[in-house]
Each structure stands twice: as structure tokens, then as C-alpha cells.
Design a protein around this motif. Structure first.
Motif, PDB file in Angstrom:
ATOM      1  N   ARG A 105     -56.287 -88.995 -29.736  1.00 33.85           N
ATOM      2  CA  ARG A 105     -55.659 -90.292 -29.483  1.00 33.85           C
ATOM      3  C   ARG A 105     -56.651 -91.352 -29.031  1.00 33.85           C
ATOM      4  O   ARG A 105     -56.455 -92.520 -29.278  1.00 33.85           O
ATOM      5  CB  ARG A 105     -54.526 -90.146 -28.462  1.00 33.85           C
TER       6      ARG A 105
ATOM      7  N   PRO B  28     -59.495 -92.642 -32.721  1.00 33.15           N
ATOM      8  CA  PRO B  28     -58.657 -92.657 -33.934  1.00 33.15           C
ATOM      9  C   PRO B  28     -59.427 -92.479 -35.244  1.00 33.15           C
ATOM     10  O   PRO B  28     -58.869 -91.980 -36.213  1.00 33.15           O
ATOM     11  CB  PRO B  28     -57.976 -94.024 -33.890  1.00 33.15           C
TER      12      PRO B  28
ATOM     13  N   ILE C  23     -52.778 -85.242 -33.248  1.00 30.92           N
ATOM     14  CA  ILE C  23     -52.705 -86.671 -32.922  1.00 30.92           C
ATOM     15  C   ILE C  23     -52.924 -86.888 -31.434  1.00 30.92           C
ATOM     16  O   ILE C  23     -53.618 -87.818 -31.022  1.00 30.92           O
ATOM     17  CB  ILE C  23     -51.360 -87.259 -33.391  1.00 30.92           C
ATOM     18  N   TYR C  24     -52.366 -86.026 -30.605  1.00 34.01           N
ATOM     19  CA  TYR C  24     -52.552 -86.155 -29.161  1.00 34.01           C
ATOM     20  C   TYR C  24     -54.016 -85.919 -28.767  1.00 34.01           C
ATOM     21  O   TYR C  24     -54.551 -86.614 -27.920  1.00 34.01           O
ATOM     22  CB  TYR C  24     -51.644 -85.171 -28.427  1.00 34.01           C
TER      23      TYR C  24
END
Length: 76
Positions: free
Chosen positions: A61, A64, A57-58
Motif C-alpha cells: 500500500r 504502489p 494490496i495491503y
């Protein structure tokens, strides 16, 4: 639940013997299911799955729309 119900249905509904029913079930599949369950259970308990998800997710980021593609690649 489904396996127990199917077992009872075959014994009482189809008049099969328990040994015949056991012959249908492949032992290799059972072992693989147990190994995969234990492996992922261990990975969830020690936080590995959560850590990998946070890192992914990082990393994506700012893009998306790429998150499902990255998770699909990880699963593959």
C-alpha cells in the motif's frame, strides 16, 4: 464457439473425416485445460483469490508502483 466453427469448416470445407480431426487434438492439453479451470474455479468460489489479492494490496500500500511486480511474481 471457435472450436465448433473450425470443426464444421474442416468437415464440410476441407472434406476431412471426424476421426482425422480428433487425431489432431492433443488429449494432454485438454486435460490440463480442464484441471486448471477447475482449480481456479474452486479458488475463486472459496475466496482464496480475493484473499490473496487483498493481502498483496495491503502489503504494498505504501509502494504502489510495486503492485504489478508482486502480482507478476505471484502469477509466475
Amino acid at each position: 464457439m471457435a472450436i465448433v466453427f473450425a470443426f464444421l469448416l474442416e468437415i464440410f470445407g476441407l472434406q476431412m473425416k471426424a476421426s482425422d480431426i480428433y487425431a489432431f487434438w492433443p488429449a494432454r492439453t485438454t486435460v490440463q485445460l480442464i484441471i486448471v479451470t477447475v482449480f481456479f474455479g474452486f479458488a475463486v468460489e472459496n475466496g482464496t483469490i480475493n484473499y490473496i489479492a487483498k493481502v498483496v494490496i495491503y502489503l504494498v500500500r505504501k509502494v504502489p508502483w510495486m503492485m504489478p511486480i508482486v502480482f507478476l511474481g505471484l502469477n509466475f
